[in-house]
Design an enzyme around this catalytic site. Structure first.
Site, mmCIF file in Angstrom:
data_model
loop_
_atom_site.group_PDB
_atom_site.id
_atom_site.type_symbol
_atom_site.label_atom_id
_atom_site.label_comp_id
_atom_site.label_asym_id
_atom_site.label_seq_id
_atom_site.Cartn_x
_atom_site.Cartn_y
_atom_site.Cartn_z
ATOM 1 N N LYS A 1 9.156 12.208 1.114
ATOM 2 C CA LYS A 1 9.189 10.907 1.815
ATOM 3 C C LYS A 1 10.649 10.485 1.972
ATOM 4 C CE LYS A 1 7.406 6.279 0.614
ATOM 5 N NZ LYS A 1 6.361 5.670 -0.237
ATOM 6 N N HIS B 1 15.996 2.137 5.516
ATOM 7 C CA HIS B 1 15.728 0.832 4.886
ATOM 8 C C HIS B 1 15.897 -0.309 5.900
ATOM 9 C CE1 HIS B 1 15.375 -2.152 1.818
ATOM 10 N NE2 HIS B 1 16.647 -2.443 1.734
ATOM 11 N N THR C 1 3.405 5.720 -3.353
ATOM 12 C CA THR C 1 4.588 5.712 -4.235
ATOM 13 C C THR C 1 5.606 4.623 -3.883
ATOM 14 O OG1 THR C 1 5.588 7.336 -2.757
ATOM 15 C CG2 THR C 1 4.526 8.194 -4.759
ATOM 16 N N ARG C 2 6.367 4.246 -4.889
ATOM 17 C CA ARG C 2 7.547 3.388 -4.728
ATOM 18 C C ARG C 2 8.608 3.852 -5.729
ATOM 19 N NH1 ARG C 2 4.787 1.834 -1.120
ATOM 20 N NH2 ARG C 2 4.421 -0.275 -0.377
ATOM 21 N N HIS D 1 0.831 -1.208 0.000
ATOM 22 C CA HIS D 1 0.000 0.000 0.000
ATOM 23 C C HIS D 1 0.867 1.261 0.000
ATOM 24 C CE1 HIS D 1 1.042 -0.901 4.154
ATOM 25 N NE2 HIS D 1 0.976 0.410 4.382
ATOM 26 N N LYS E 1 8.905 -2.678 -7.605
ATOM 27 C CA LYS E 1 9.285 -2.337 -8.984
ATOM 28 C C LYS E 1 9.331 -3.567 -9.885
ATOM 29 C CE LYS E 1 13.334 -0.978 -7.188
ATOM 30 N NZ LYS E 1 13.249 -1.783 -5.933
ATOM 31 N N CYS F 1 4.421 0.366 7.295
ATOM 32 C CA CYS F 1 4.436 -0.627 6.215
ATOM 33 C C CYS F 1 5.333 -1.771 6.693
ATOM 34 C CB CYS F 1 5.002 0.035 4.965
ATOM 35 S SG CYS F 1 4.801 -0.918 3.453
HETATM 36 C C1 LIG Z 1 7.871 1.490 3.413
HETATM 37 C C2 LIG Z 1 8.162 0.623 2.214
HETATM 38 C C3 LIG Z 1 8.821 1.195 1.146
HETATM 39 C C4 LIG Z 1 9.140 0.417 0.040
HETATM 40 N N1 LIG Z 1 9.755 1.006 -1.018
HETATM 41 C C5 LIG Z 1 9.964 0.305 -2.132
HETATM 42 C C6 LIG Z 1 10.472 0.953 -3.281
HETATM 43 O O1 LIG Z 1 10.697 2.155 -3.263
HETATM 44 N N2 LIG Z 1 10.627 0.205 -4.399
HETATM 45 C C7 LIG Z 1 10.346 -1.114 -4.439
HETATM 46 O O2 LIG Z 1 10.539 -1.719 -5.488
HETATM 47 N N3 LIG Z 1 9.861 -1.761 -3.364
HETATM 48 C C8 LIG Z 1 9.656 -1.075 -2.229
HETATM 49 N N4 LIG Z 1 9.129 -1.682 -1.126
HETATM 50 C C9 LIG Z 1 8.916 -3.131 -1.137
HETATM 51 C C10 LIG Z 1 7.632 -3.572 -1.798
HETATM 52 O O3 LIG Z 1 6.583 -2.681 -1.511
HETATM 53 C C11 LIG Z 1 7.330 -5.002 -1.341
HETATM 54 O O4 LIG Z 1 8.448 -5.822 -1.684
HETATM 55 C C12 LIG Z 1 6.104 -5.568 -1.996
HETATM 56 O O5 LIG Z 1 4.997 -4.723 -1.797
HETATM 57 C C13 LIG Z 1 5.797 -6.968 -1.435
HETATM 58 O O6 LIG Z 1 4.565 -7.397 -1.974
HETATM 59 P P1 LIG Z 1 3.896 -8.772 -1.592
HETATM 60 O O7 LIG Z 1 2.802 -8.950 -2.569
HETATM 61 O O8 LIG Z 1 4.935 -9.809 -1.441
HETATM 62 O O9 LIG Z 1 3.315 -8.560 -0.096
HETATM 63 P P2 LIG Z 1 1.972 -7.866 0.423
HETATM 64 O O10 LIG Z 1 1.729 -6.597 -0.253
HETATM 65 O O11 LIG Z 1 2.041 -7.823 1.908
HETATM 66 O O12 LIG Z 1 0.833 -8.872 -0.025
HETATM 67 C C14 LIG Z 1 0.562 -10.068 0.642
HETATM 68 C C15 LIG Z 1 -0.936 -10.208 0.749
HETATM 69 O O13 LIG Z 1 -1.279 -11.499 1.184
HETATM 70 C C16 LIG Z 1 -2.420 -11.406 1.989
HETATM 71 N N5 LIG Z 1 -2.517 -12.609 2.810
HETATM 72 C C17 LIG Z 1 -1.627 -13.043 3.712
HETATM 73 N N6 LIG Z 1 -2.053 -14.183 4.295
HETATM 74 C C18 LIG Z 1 -3.241 -14.484 3.728
HETATM 75 C C19 LIG Z 1 -4.190 -15.534 3.919
HETATM 76 N N7 LIG Z 1 -4.001 -16.505 4.820
HETATM 77 N N8 LIG Z 1 -5.311 -15.533 3.176
HETATM 78 C C20 LIG Z 1 -5.526 -14.553 2.251
HETATM 79 N N9 LIG Z 1 -4.673 -13.526 2.049
HETATM 80 C C21 LIG Z 1 -3.545 -13.485 2.776
HETATM 81 C C22 LIG Z 1 -2.139 -10.142 2.789
HETATM 82 O O14 LIG Z 1 -3.280 -9.612 3.410
HETATM 83 C C23 LIG Z 1 -1.545 -9.238 1.739
HETATM 84 O O15 LIG Z 1 -2.516 -8.454 1.099
HETATM 85 C C24 LIG Z 1 8.794 -0.948 0.002
HETATM 86 C C25 LIG Z 1 8.112 -1.526 1.086
HETATM 87 C C26 LIG Z 1 7.791 -0.747 2.179
HETATM 88 C C27 LIG Z 1 7.082 -1.376 3.340
HETATM 89 O O1 LIG Z 2 13.638 -0.653 -3.676
HETATM 90 C C1 LIG Z 2 13.877 0.540 -3.618
HETATM 91 O O2 LIG Z 2 14.209 1.185 -4.612
HETATM 92 C C2 LIG Z 2 13.784 1.244 -2.285
HETATM 93 C C3 LIG Z 2 14.910 2.191 -2.087
HETATM 94 C C4 LIG Z 2 16.122 1.545 -1.601
HETATM 95 C C5 LIG Z 2 15.874 0.712 -0.436
HETATM 96 C C6 LIG Z 2 14.697 -0.089 -0.565
HETATM 97 N N1 LIG Z 2 13.686 0.268 -1.282
#
Ligand SMILES: Cc1cc2nc3c(=O)[nH]c(=O)nc-3n(C[C@H](O)[C@H](O)[C@H](O)COP(=O)(O)OP(=O)(O)OC[C@H]3O[C@@H](n4cnc5c(N)ncnc54)[C@H](O)[C@@H]3O)c2cc1C
Ligand SMILES: O=C(O)[C@@H]1CCCC=N1
Length: 388
Positions: free
Chosen positions: A270, A274, A51-52, A48, A350, A317
């Protein structure tokens, strides 16, 4: 008579990785169900926020190369959905010039011919006003980098998935999974069966994998997402062409500090650390450690003098970290029709489109488009626990 509904594939977890995987499967004409425990959209996982950062600047070639394809797939989704998901801003990388990550990133960018500008102390201020380059730090600009509009992207990919005939059932927590040639999936709201399952449960991965008899060496941490007020509105804004930035291993800490230009919230930049403190995703807000914010305050007052060195907004997050910070993209060690995408270690957004493609390829039994050996579960052999 069975009341279970049949699918070719059930994807568990509708974050960025599960949503793109489901979309890819539907594109391959697979009857696909995407299950999500919370009502969508939600703010409790990792995907959520507005931005990323998107960038090709990485230490390892594999990520830079995967990003080549990811950029194309992001552009394809923008076209299909008729929305803007990416804004090019460039990424300023700063860090100790001759040690740690900075020289490796510089080398990868140059080797892979990514449009890059190497800055020096004489021209730094001309390119980047209002930022202090620390003593001994080098600086470069990955010109291809920018900002992804995360919430909008998630909505777009889920909508495209549904347009392709995919089914999303939110507010349905998967409570049980029975592996077999046909996998039986039970949720708080129903029962389903599918030949293939993809698990993309983000910070809940290990809680979920316990149902399948394994545990991965994953650590879940809460990130304080801090926004800092510009003393003069617009100083670090997208309209001023201020770039995203990353500070690799700095004086203050070994971990990165990273930032995005003001855009989504007027006059707020923002800037985050990390790394965070260990937290259970179901009790995220009980983790109240703010030592990361203290590091950020010191960095902001020393290096970004046009910001008030006290965060104006702090959101939350989750990261799901692997020991080596590389992803898990692999089959379940015991069941070849269950695929796992996990451990995106705070840098997976990304890659969403290309991860979706790769998890889809694994699930279809195809040869993946990239060599996935760095992402295999067997690298954790000594750290793996059985959940049984
Ligand atoms: C503050 C922050 C900044 C970031 N900045 C960057 C960035 O600049 N660039 C970048 O590339 N990446 C960035 N990232 C990383 C990136 O956002 C994550 O790697 C990515 O969102 C992971 O996605 P996911 O789908 O694995 O996890 P999630 O988004 O957590 O999705 C997992 C989903 O599974 C669901 N779920 C879990 N268990 C169950 C169940 N039993 N039944 C049904 N549903 C379930 C959860 O509710 C959730 O919706 C950042 C992350 C954070 C927290
Ligand atoms: O993935 C990204 O670009 C951001 C910035 C560097 C550290 C982690 N997330």
């Amino acid at each position: 008579m069975s009341t279970e509904q049949d699918y070719d594939c059930v994807v568990i977890g509708a974050g960025v990785q599960g949503s793109f995987t489901a979309y890819q499967l539907a594109k391959h004409n697979k009857k696909t169900l995407l299950l999500e425990q919370f009502i969508l959209p939600h703010t409790r996982g990792s995907s959520h926020g507005q931005t990323r950062i998107i960038r090709k600047a990485y230490e390892q070639d594999i990520y830079t190369q995967m990003m080549g394809e990811s950029y194309q797939l992001w552009a394809q989704l923008e076209k299909e959905a008729g929305v803007t998901l990416y804004r090019q801003t460039g990424l300023l990388v700063m860090g100790p010039e001759t040690s740690g990550e900075y020289p490796l990133v510089k080398n990868t960018l140059l080797k892979n011919k990514v449009p890059t500008v190497i800055l020096n102390r004489d021209n730094f201020h001309q390119h980047i006003p209002n930022v202090v380059l620390s003593e001994g730090h080098g600086a470069l600009l990955d010109e291809t980098a920018g900002v992804l509009f995360a919430d909008r992207a998630l909505k777009a990919v889920q909508h495209q998935f549904q347009k392709l005939g995919g089914v999303i059932r939110d507010n349905e927590k998967v409570t049980e999974i029975k592996p077999g040639p046909v996998v039986k999936v039970t949720t708080s709201g129903g029962a389903y069966q599918a030949r293939n399952v993809v698990i993309t449960a983000g910070p809940w991965t290990n809680k979920f994998l316990a149902h399948t008899g394994i545990q991965l060496p994953l650590e879940t941490v809460k990130i304080n997402v801090c926004y800092w007020k510009e003393k003069i509105p617009g100083t670090y804004g997208v309209k001023q062409r201020f770039p995203c930035f990353v500070v690799t291993g700095s004086l203050e800490s070994k971990e990165h500090i990273y930032g995005l230009p003001s855009n989504e919230y007027p006059d707020l930049v923002k800037i985050c650390y990390h790394m965070g403190s260990k937290a259970d995703p179901d009790y995220r807000d009980l983790q109240t450690d703010t030592s990361d914010i203290d590091i950020l305050k010191r960095y902001v007052s020393r290096c970004i003098p046009g910001l008030v060195p006290e965060p104006a907004v702090v959101e939350s997050c989750m990261y799901t970290l692997t020991p080596d910070r590389h992803f898990v993209l692999d089959y379940h060690p015991n069941y070849s029709n269950i695929v796992i995408g996990a451990g995106f270690s705070g840098h997976g957004f990304k890659f969403g489109p290309v991860i979706g493609k790769l998890l889809c390829e694994l699930s279809l039994g195809e040869v993946p488009s990239f060599d996935l050996s760095p992402f295999k579960i067997r690298r954790f052999q000594s750290e793996m626990k059985s959940a049984l």
